[in-house]
Design an enzyme around this catalytic site. Structure first.
Site, PDB file in Angstrom:
ATOM      1  N   LYS A 180       0.863  -1.183   0.000  1.00 42.17           N
ATOM      2  CA  LYS A 180       0.000   0.000   0.000  1.00 42.17           C
ATOM      3  C   LYS A 180       0.900   1.233   0.000  1.00 42.17           C
ATOM      4  CE  LYS A 180      -1.763   2.767   2.798  1.00 42.17           C
ATOM      5  NZ  LYS A 180      -1.568   3.953   1.925  1.00 42.17           N
ATOM      6  N   GLU A 254       9.724   1.436  10.477  1.00 39.60           N
ATOM      7  CA  GLU A 254      10.803   2.350  10.055  1.00 39.60           C
ATOM      8  C   GLU A 254      10.222   3.758  10.101  1.00 39.60           C
ATOM      9  OE1 GLU A 254      13.768   1.465   9.665  1.00 39.60           O
ATOM     10  OE2 GLU A 254      13.760  -0.658   9.126  1.00 39.60           O
ATOM     11  N   CYS A 287      13.996  10.891   6.271  1.00 42.33           N
ATOM     12  CA  CYS A 287      13.951  10.422   7.662  1.00 42.33           C
ATOM     13  C   CYS A 287      15.305  10.567   8.357  1.00 42.33           C
ATOM     14  CB  CYS A 287      13.508   8.968   7.697  1.00 42.33           C
ATOM     15  SG  CYS A 287      14.487   7.893   6.643  1.00 42.33           S
TER      16      CYS A 287
HETATM   17  P1  NAD Z   1       2.397   8.732   7.425  1.00 37.25           P
HETATM   18  O1  NAD Z   1       2.605   7.981   8.683  1.00 37.25           O
HETATM   19  O2  NAD Z   1       1.385   9.819   7.388  1.00 37.25           O
HETATM   20  O3  NAD Z   1       1.980   7.732   6.234  1.00 37.25           O
HETATM   21  C1  NAD Z   1       2.734   6.584   5.919  1.00 37.25           C
HETATM   22  C2  NAD Z   1       1.831   5.542   5.285  1.00 37.25           C
HETATM   23  O4  NAD Z   1       0.882   5.099   6.256  1.00 37.25           O
HETATM   24  C3  NAD Z   1       1.008   6.040   4.094  1.00 37.25           C
HETATM   25  O5  NAD Z   1       0.969   5.021   3.122  1.00 37.25           O
HETATM   26  C4  NAD Z   1      -0.369   6.263   4.696  1.00 37.25           C
HETATM   27  O6  NAD Z   1      -1.431   6.177   3.773  1.00 37.25           O
HETATM   28  C5  NAD Z   1      -0.427   5.111   5.688  1.00 37.25           C
HETATM   29  N1  NAD Z   1      -1.392   5.267   6.776  1.00 37.25           N
HETATM   30  C6  NAD Z   1      -1.884   6.409   7.309  1.00 37.25           C
HETATM   31  N2  NAD Z   1      -2.722   6.116   8.326  1.00 37.25           N
HETATM   32  C7  NAD Z   1      -2.765   4.761   8.432  1.00 37.25           C
HETATM   33  C8  NAD Z   1      -3.448   3.847   9.295  1.00 37.25           C
HETATM   34  N3  NAD Z   1      -4.261   4.280  10.256  1.00 37.25           N
HETATM   35  N4  NAD Z   1      -3.230   2.525   9.138  1.00 37.25           N
HETATM   36  C9  NAD Z   1      -2.376   2.075   8.186  1.00 37.25           C
HETATM   37  N5  NAD Z   1      -1.730   2.885   7.326  1.00 37.25           N
HETATM   38  C10 NAD Z   1      -1.909   4.220   7.440  1.00 37.25           C
HETATM   39  O7  NAD Z   1       3.817   9.269   7.025  1.00 37.25           O
HETATM   40  P2  NAD Z   1       4.257  10.164   5.787  1.00 37.25           P
HETATM   41  O8  NAD Z   1       3.862  11.570   6.011  1.00 37.25           O
HETATM   42  O9  NAD Z   1       3.861   9.503   4.523  1.00 37.25           O
HETATM   43  O10 NAD Z   1       5.830   9.997   5.906  1.00 37.25           O
HETATM   44  C11 NAD Z   1       6.614  10.805   6.718  1.00 37.25           C
HETATM   45  C12 NAD Z   1       7.251  10.037   7.837  1.00 37.25           C
HETATM   46  O11 NAD Z   1       7.887   8.861   7.372  1.00 37.25           O
HETATM   47  C13 NAD Z   1       8.330  10.855   8.504  1.00 37.25           C
HETATM   48  O12 NAD Z   1       8.234  10.728   9.892  1.00 37.25           O
HETATM   49  C14 NAD Z   1       9.592  10.215   7.979  1.00 37.25           C
HETATM   50  O13 NAD Z   1      10.726  10.429   8.782  1.00 37.25           O
HETATM   51  C15 NAD Z   1       9.190   8.778   7.929  1.00 37.25           C
HETATM   52  N6  NAD Z   1      10.086   7.987   7.067  1.00 37.25           N
HETATM   53  C16 NAD Z   1      10.827   6.985   7.643  1.00 37.25           C
HETATM   54  C17 NAD Z   1      11.722   6.251   6.862  1.00 37.25           C
HETATM   55  C18 NAD Z   1      12.584   5.168   7.460  1.00 37.25           C
HETATM   56  O14 NAD Z   1      13.046   4.297   6.726  1.00 37.25           O
HETATM   57  N7  NAD Z   1      12.846   5.178   8.769  1.00 37.25           N
HETATM   58  C19 NAD Z   1      11.819   6.515   5.490  1.00 37.25           C
HETATM   59  C20 NAD Z   1      11.056   7.530   4.951  1.00 37.25           C
HETATM   60  C21 NAD Z   1      10.178   8.258   5.744  1.00 37.25           C
END
Ligand code: NAD
Length: 487
Positions: A180, A254, A287
């Site tokens: 997803k 992650e 991140c």
């Molecule tokens: P987010 O948590 O808003 O969304 C991530 C994913 O989760 C999306 O696909 C979203 O549709 C899905 N999602 C949202 N609500 C959900 C739920 N209730 N149940 C299941 N899935 C759900 O994050 P974002 O804004 O897309 O990304 C930013 C964050 O990601 C930052 O904190 C960044 O640091 C982190 N990030 C971490 C890594 C890593 O490898 N550690 C890499 C890239 C980004």
């Protein structure tokens, strides 16, 4: 941007070998971050399509598992080769969905290729152990089995790179996946799934269902899911952990960071400044960004001056304009968050570069310049919050212990960076940093798929990369055989 480019964006979901043109979650009108305008539409998965995708992945599981591991290896290599063949198209899709300058957008593609090839290498090199306790007349061994159907939930900034990173090891281990992607960048992973079919993966091994939080929630609470691999924000991870608890589904998280970068007085300042300018990649929406910059007082002013000049010289521009070094933020919500944090930081820090939304030909997109706020304290909002934008904050320090204490005084524990020409100091400080990864003197912590990567504290748990990353998708079975006496 020309209209022929947007025709590259897939317009269907992919479940099994079915392209899904209408779905129960409604329609996504995708906004190009550089123009602020709708550039494409896509059906959004709801619970019905999630059920369908999990069923397809469950049906494909015994087929994929039964393949000789060397066949799985070859399939992953074929997929990597197709990424290579379609690299320009995939990179264009990435620029369109994220606004990343096209001249940089080849790295997520190369990154995806690297991860798939690395995963391919593991596919036929995974095996269990024999365990000698023969004194009890037993022969014991472990056998390895794939976890089952993996829910792969992606954030928007990785796209095909994140697809390779998250799905590659699971596929190598013999799992099938329901991916997803983020609703903000769904197109690259859908194209990757189309290429997986072309590479000869059995239908259902790779399914991609674009959708928002509702689809994500339906996926992670689905009893057919055996493991969750999530990349995204901490608040979402905590909601997922609650849902996953209902089925006791194991998860890898992650998550975000607020990584410390420590520049000692004996550091090569050119290397430290050059490393900081990588804030341009994905407009700082990374991140691992070392955005909490601790700089020794003896070089603090010089470092700020040099970094401010380097950031001011950076060309922020449209993704397909030659010379653009940095693109836009992903959406208006990101703009509001980033602008708000910087506006409030003016009360306690000095904005030395950037700081205000860009106008002119960039006014329709979500363009915020690379920004330096100097002289903040480690307890300020800017030092404690993940900005997820192109904003760096500098904090002076006097001695090594103080720098380490401030670096660790954060709820996050993803990455850390050290700049020093004193090798003894480097090796003294590395073990004291409470992070999953450390980069020294300009090295990237995401150096490649052979290295395990993951966070601590609020940055999550579980590993991607290396053997540890593949083993996340392996279920070990212990077998104990009672040996009969010789007759
Ligand atoms: P987010 O948590 O808003 O969304 C991530 C994913 O989760 C999306 O696909 C979203 O549709 C899905 N999602 C949202 N609500 C959900 C739920 N209730 N149940 C299941 N899935 C759900 O994050 P974002 O804004 O897309 O990304 C930013 C964050 O990601 C930052 O904190 C960044 O640091 C982190 N990030 C971490 C890594 C890593 O490898 N550690 C890499 C890239 C980004």
């Amino acid at each position: 941007m020309t209209s022929d480019r947007t025709s590259l964006l897939p317009s269907t979901l992919l479940i099994g070998d079915q392209r899904i043109g209408t779905a129960s979650g409604g329609v996504l009108e995708h906004i190009h971050p550089a123009s602020g305008k709708v550039q494409a539409s896509l059906p959004l998965a709801g619970a019905a399509e999630i059920d369908q995708a999990v069923a397809a992945a469950q049906a494909a599981l015994p087929i994929w598992r039964s393949w000789d591991p060397s066949e799985r290896r070859r399939a992953l290599i074929r997929l990597a080769d197709l990424f290579r063949k379609h690299a320009e198209e995939i990179s264009t899709i990435h620029s369109l969905e994220t606004g990343m300058p096209f001249t940089q957008a080849d790295w997520p593609t190369k990154w995806g290729i690297d991860w798939l090839e690395d995963a391919a290498g593991w596919a036929d090199k995974l095996y269990g152990d024999t365990v000698p306790i023969s004194s009890q007349g037993l022969f014991n061994y472990t056998s390895i089995e794939p976890f089952g159907v993996v829910a792969t939930i992606l954030t928007w900034n990785g796209s095909v790179g994140a697809f390779g990173m998250a799905a590659g090891p699971a596929l190598a281990a013999g799992c099938t996946v329901v991916v997803k992607p983020s609703e903000l960048s769904p197109f690259g992973p859908i194209r990757a799934a189309e290429l997986a079919l072309e590479a000869g993966f059995p239908p259902g091994v790779v399914n991609v269902v674009a959708g928002g939080p509702e689809a994500g929630e339906a996926l992670v609470s689905h009893p057919g899911i055996s493991k969750i691999a999530f990349t995204g924000g901490g608040p979402t991870a905590k909601r997922i952990a609650v849902s996953a608890a209902q089925n006791l589904t194991p998860s890898i998280f992650e998550l975000g960071g607020k990584s410390a970068s420590i520049t000692f007085g004996d550091a090569d300042l050119s290397a430290a400044v050059a490393h900081a300018t990588f804030v341009s990649v994905h407009a700082g929406q990374q991140c691992t960004l070392g955005s909490r910059m601790f700089v020794h007082t003896s070089v603090f002013e010089e470092f700020n001056d040099r970094l401010a000049s380097a950031l001011e010289a950076m060309k922020v521009g449209l993704p397909f304009d030659e010379g653009s070094q940095m693109g836009p933020l992903i959406n208006q919500a990101a703009m509001d968050r980033v602008h708000g944090l910087v506006d409030r930081a003016r009360a306690y820090g000095e904005v030395r570069a950037g700081g205000t939304r860009l106008g002119g030909q960039l006014s329709d997109g979500y363009f915020f310049p690379p920004t330096l706020v100097s002289g903040v304290t480690n307890d300020s909002e800017l030092a404690r919050t993940e900005v997820f934008g192109p904003v760096l904050a500098t904090i002076p320090f006097e001695d090594e212990d103080e720098a380490i204490a401030m670096a660790n005084d954060s709820e996050f524990g993803l990455s850390g960076y050290i700049f020093s020409s004193d090798i003894s100091r480097v090796h003294r400080v590395v073990p004291k940093l409470d992070t999953g990864n450390v980069g020294v003197n300009g090295a990237f912590v995401t150096a490649g798929p052979t290295l395990p990567f993951g966070g601590r504290k609020q940055s999550g748990y579980g590993k991607q990369g290396g053997l540890a990353g593949v083993m996340e998708f392996i279920n070990t079975k212990t077998v104990t055989v009672k040996l009969g006496d010789p007759s």
